[in-house]
Design an enzyme around this catalytic site. Structure first.
Site: not given
Ligand SMILES: CC(=O)N[C@H]1CO[C@H](CO)[C@@H](O)[C@@H]1O
Ligand SMILES: *[C@@H]1O[C@H](CO)[C@@H](O)[C@H](O)[C@H]1NC(C)=O
Ligand SMILES: *[C@@H]1O[C@H](CO)[C@@H](O)[C@H](O)[C@H]1NC(C)=O
Ligand SMILES: *[C@@H]1O[C@H](CO)[C@@H](O)[C@H](O)[C@H]1NC(C)=O
Ligand SMILES: *[C@@H]1O[C@H](CO)[C@@H](O)[C@H](O)[C@H]1NC(C)=O
Ligand SMILES: *[C@@H]1O[C@H](CO)[C@@H](O)[C@H](O)[C@H]1NC(C)=O
Ligand SMILES: *[C@@H]1O[C@H](CO)[C@@H](O)[C@H](O)[C@H]1NC(C)=O
Length: 861
Positions: A426, A429, A548
């Site tokens: 994890d 990045e 997340d």
């Molecule tokens: C990390 C990720 O995919 N985040 C997304 C989770 O879903 C929301 C929609 O509710 C997106 O806005 C996020 O970018």
């Protein structure tokens, strides 16, 4: 994955040092309005598989976001029948390019122009200079003519025309709808630990895209690790890259699966996961002790919900440090006991590890790493200090000569203590809590308090004269500066290259190193790894999940497009945290998410610290929905595994968009609320709160309901299906044969069940399929490929290759759309069977057919 960033509402500021360019800065979508001269073609030289040409700046430099490079080289090579390579680079060879040692590309040069399905031509005009076209027959699939090429040391701009309302898929990672909006989309590629914004850059970087024209797909990939924006607007695709070269590969397709196959042939096919990776995984951040985890294991079992792999987040570590155990709550001896018990019941253990290493001379992984000079440096040669869970930390430099060896040594020591089955690698990045460097020259025993509770300090001004920190062109990343939340872009690796150039490769290199370490440690056992950060080619080493996300219905919906995106990226083992990660889930959401998650290639329930518990046994409805949906998954493991083998051999995605299989049906182009598992299983989940029915699209084909075999004759239209809370709609496509096994609560036990076949006849009373099988664990295993064909009431089982012995026999054949079967002959001999007739299907039981030999089974009425 845990980082909660407080910088939420920082708007993008178009930072431009070119004052004449204010018009472009006001509208981030508009191409720069400054006049750039483009290039003219000079000396041309034929090569064995294409040609090279020199390009010269055609007028006074525009120095839009850097300094125009006067002399370029264009090289065009017809690599394979279906792949064309077009590379524009600086003649001096000074621009940074991804080293082939880091990411080797398929070296094929076997086609030549005469055999290529793609054609190349170029033109030059007074206004815009050199431009090129890639054609497939009469169809122009990439066309930069009319838009000047801008090629500067810190900025490259290349623009290609798109048809109006083009069908574009891919380019990410960014949560988005599957079919990209080509009127106003900016995809920024700059890896970022992200718990947020729809459409914004997140963990990984993938430039590859597919375009559907008519009913044929083609694709393009830009091989470049720099931060960039890829802008879809105004009937163009525009690349705005922070440097490097314009290194493009074009793929002919013509099917979506063909493009993905051609792309993964170039960057590398997905790795072969162990069979157990297909089981259900459970994790959460915040399990207080190994004993609580033991309770979770027991409670899954009591609820009769399959649990294959038990994960721990950072909770198990001693003060957040890698390769340690919390002596009170997760003592090694108890962890060992738990592991033994898990293995005795054919279950698995996966632990999180981070690349960051606590900066502490008394901590052995640091001491050994420092002795081997494996950490990322500041420009002055001192160690670069970041800050994550264990406080001040350093980061491995994957370019270092000793780094891979040191890392595999640390992993080996850890595995010697606790022989876990896989790792979740994890925060690669890489992620850090400091804004910029945490300060060089810190004494190696000065460690901030654990657990880390301080929010990241507010954004601080950077030295705008340093283009590594503040390049003249600002990509549209979600945070303010390139270095926010990650290692500063001025930090350098062993080869003296700044992080600015290699940032997007960090997680890929970490993945590669970890994969190779595990392959060394257990030479004939397939590793299983999960990584948030990916790049082109990461599918060779790791699986992935959405990251997340939040416990809400919208995130559940978008998880499907993210999963489909990663099928394009060559990372088929993908899913989202079942029931959602951040925030409290609800019973209804969790049930619906379990119904979708059961069909994610990678199915894991994972939960945030402090959120209400959401293991699948917590509510009766969720438990029931999980048992039903996972029951389908576990009974179809042989089918799913066969399709994963197609991923390994051809790159084909396991989870497929409808448009991948039905590209001739225009209405499928935008569908991302349903998906197929393999080519034959259609999932139509409920993705809206409070709904107990779902409008599902059925392309023209016969479709059979999984549960009762009732028939839907697809009419390229929606059908409203009942979907009570515990029910997920699953349909089998006519014309396909699906192999399965009677399921159990683990994949190991499931591999012992009798085989069955679902023969779903099409309108011509025909169906076909295949079965791939092996031991599911080793690399050099024997295997077995079997072809399955059904026509005119005869099922043929034909051995194709391999010598793996499949022990269980085939005991049941469900003929969907085949009425009134009464008697059965196996290899011309009548056998006693029982036949059930339901909804026009004939379910034949009581067989025991050896799958290791050819067989002909005929059905009579
Ligand atoms: C990390 C990720 O995919 N985040 C997304 C989770 O879903 C929301 C929609 O509710 C997106 O806005 C996020 O970018
Ligand atoms: C769209 O393209 C047209 C034609 O090239 C151009 O005139 C116009 O300025 C472009 N619009 C934007 C927003 O870039
Ligand atoms: C290069 O090859 C093309 C045909 O592909 C030919 O027309 C051209 O004359 C060749 N040029 C040179 C310089 O040999
Ligand atoms: C396990 O189940 C028992 C009995 O229902 C319950 O008391 C306990 O809280 C559960 N623990 C966990 C961790 O799920
Ligand atoms: C440094 O590492 C040693 C050995 O693991 C440990 O005892 C000590 O607590 C660590 N220092 C801090 C401040 O965490
Ligand atoms: C800012 O960056 C420039 C270019 O790298 C450098 O010359 C200058 O010394 C830096 N200024 C400061 C205050 O660090
Ligand atoms: C099918 O239903 C979905 C969901 O309600 C809707 O968005 C879509 O437009 C419908 N498609 C057709 C072809 O009617």
């Amino acid at each position: 994955m845990l980082f909660k960033c407080n910088i939420v509402a920082l708007f993008y500021l178009s930072v431009s040092t070119v004052s004449a360019n204010t018009a472009a800065a006001a509208d981030p979508v508009a191409p720069p309005s400054i006049f750039c001269p483009g290039y003219r073609v000079g000396y041309i030289q034929n090569t064995t598989d294409g040609f090279t040409a020199s390009l010269k700046l055609a007028g006074p430099p525009c120095n839009l976001y850097g300094t125009d490079i006067a002399d370029l080289t264009l090289s065009v090579s017809f690599d394979t029948d279906d792949r064309l390579h077009v590379h524009v680079q600086d003649a001096a060879g000074k621009q940074y390019q991804i080293p082939s040692t880091v990411l080797p590309l398929d070296p094929s040069h076997k086609a030549g122009k005469a055999r290529s399905s793609l054609q190349f031509d170029y033109s030059q005009d007074k206004a815009s200079g050199f431009g090129f076209r890639v054609r497939r027959g009469s169809d122009i699939i990439f066309d930069t003519t009319g838009h000047p090429l801008v090629f500067e040391d810190q900025y490259i701009e290349i623009t290609s025309k798109l048809p109006a309302d083009a069908n574009i898929y891919g380019i990410g990672e960014a949560p988005d709808f599957f079919r990209r909006d080509t009127t106003n989309t900016i995809k920024t590629l700059w890896n970022r630990e992200a718990a947020g914004e729809f459409g914004k850059n997140s963990y990984g970087s993938h430039t590859v895209y597919l375009e559907l024209r008519g009913d044929s797909f083609h694709g393009a990939y830009l091989h470049n690790s720099h931060g960039m924006d890829i802008v879809l607007a105004n009937n163009t695709i525009q690349y705005r890259i922070l440097g490097g070269t314009a290194d493009f590969y074009f793929f002919n397709g013509p099917s979506a699966l063909d493009v993905i196959s051609q792309y993964t042939e170039l960057v590398g096919r997905p790795y072969r996961v162990p069979y157990w990776a297909l089981g259900l995984h459970n994790c959460r951040y915040g399990y207080t002790s190994v004993y609580e985890v033991n309770d979770v294991i027991a409670n899954y079992s009591k609820a009769n919900i399959p649990l294959e792999a038990v994960w721990s987040d950072v909770d198990y570590m001693d003060t957040g440090r890698g390769f340690t155990f919390d002596p009170i709550n997760y003592p090694l001896s108890e962890m060992q006991k738990q592991l033994e018990a898990l293995h005795a019941s054919n279950q698995r253990r996966v632990l999180i590890v981070h690349p960051a290493i606590q900066h502490n001379v008394s901590y052995d992984p640091y001491a050994r790493g420092a002795a081997n000079n494996v950490f990322v440096k500041n420009p002055d040669g001192s160690e670069y200090i970041t800050q994550v869970w264990p406080g001040y930390s350093v980061l491995p430099d994957w370019f270092g000569a000793n780094t891979d060896k040191w890392w595999s040594g640390e992993l080996a020591r850890f595995l010697d203590e606790l022989s876990v089955d896989g790792f979740w690698i994890d925060m690669n990045e890489p992620s850090t809590f400091c804004v910029g460097s945490c300060g060089s020259g810190r004494p190696a025993d000065e460690v901030p308090p654990y657990p880390w509770t301080v929010d990241p300090p507010p954004h601080r001004p950077v030295n705008v004269s340093n283009y590594l920190l503040a390049p003249p062109y600002s990509i549209h990343q979600a945070l303010v500066e390139l270095s926010d939340s990650t290692i500063e872009t001025t930090a350098v690796n062993a080869q003296g290259i700044a992080e600015f150039y290699t940032h997007n490769l960090y997680g890929y290199m970490h993945s590669k190193s970890t994969y190779n370490s595990l392959s060394e440690y257990r030479p004939n056992t397939r590793p299983f790894l999960l990584s948030p950060t990916t790049f082109a080619g990461s599918g060779k080493y790791v699986s992935h999940w959405v990251g997340d996300n939040h416990s809400n219905f919208f995130d559940l919906r978008v998880s499907i497009s993210s999963m489909l995106d990663f099928g394009i990226f060559g990372i088929p083992m993908m899913g989202a945290d079942i029931c959602g990660f951040e925030d409290d889930t609800t019973e209804e959401l969790c049930a619906r998410w379990a119904e979708v998650g059961a069909f994610y290639p990678f199915a894991r329930d994972h939960n945030m610290y402090g959120a209400i518990p959401q293991e699948l046994y917590r509510w009766p409805t969720v438990a029931e929905a999980s048992r039903r949906a996972l029951g389908i998954r576990y009974s179809l493991l042989p089918y799913i595994y066969t399709h994963l083998q197609y991923s390994v051999e051809k790159g084909w995605p396991l989870a497929r968009a409808l448009v991948f299989e039905f590209s001739h049906v225009a209405a499928t182009a935008g569908i991302d609320t349903q998906f197929l598992v393999g080519d034959a299983l259609l999932i139509s989940p409920v993705l809206t709160e409070g709904e107990t029915s779902v409008d599902a699209f059925f392309p023209s084909s016969i479709w059979y309901d999984w549960y009762d075999y009732s028939v839907i004759t697809g009419a390229n239209a929606n059908v409203t299906l009942d979907a009570p809370l515990e029910h997920v709609n699953v349909h089998v496509r006519g014309g396909r044969i699906l192999p399965g096994q009677n399921p159990a609560l683990t994949t190991t036990e499931s591999r012992k069940g009798d085989f069955f076949l679902i023969v779903a006849a099409n309108e011509n009373n025909h169906a076909s399929g295949s079965l791939y099988y092996d031991d599911g664990e080793t690399f050099d295993t024997p295997h077995r490929w079997i072809d399955l064909d059904y026509s005119d009431n005869v099922l043929t089982i034909k051995q194709v290759e391999g010598s793996y012995t499949i022990a269980p026999c085939l005991s049941k054949i469900s003929l969907l759309g085949v009425r009134d079967v009464q008697t059965v002959m196996v290899n011309d001999v009548h056998v006693a069977v029982t036949v059930d007739h339901a909804n026009g299907a004939s379910i034949v039981e009581g067989l025991c057919i050896d799958l290791n030999a050819d067989a002909v089974i005929s059905f009579d009425f």
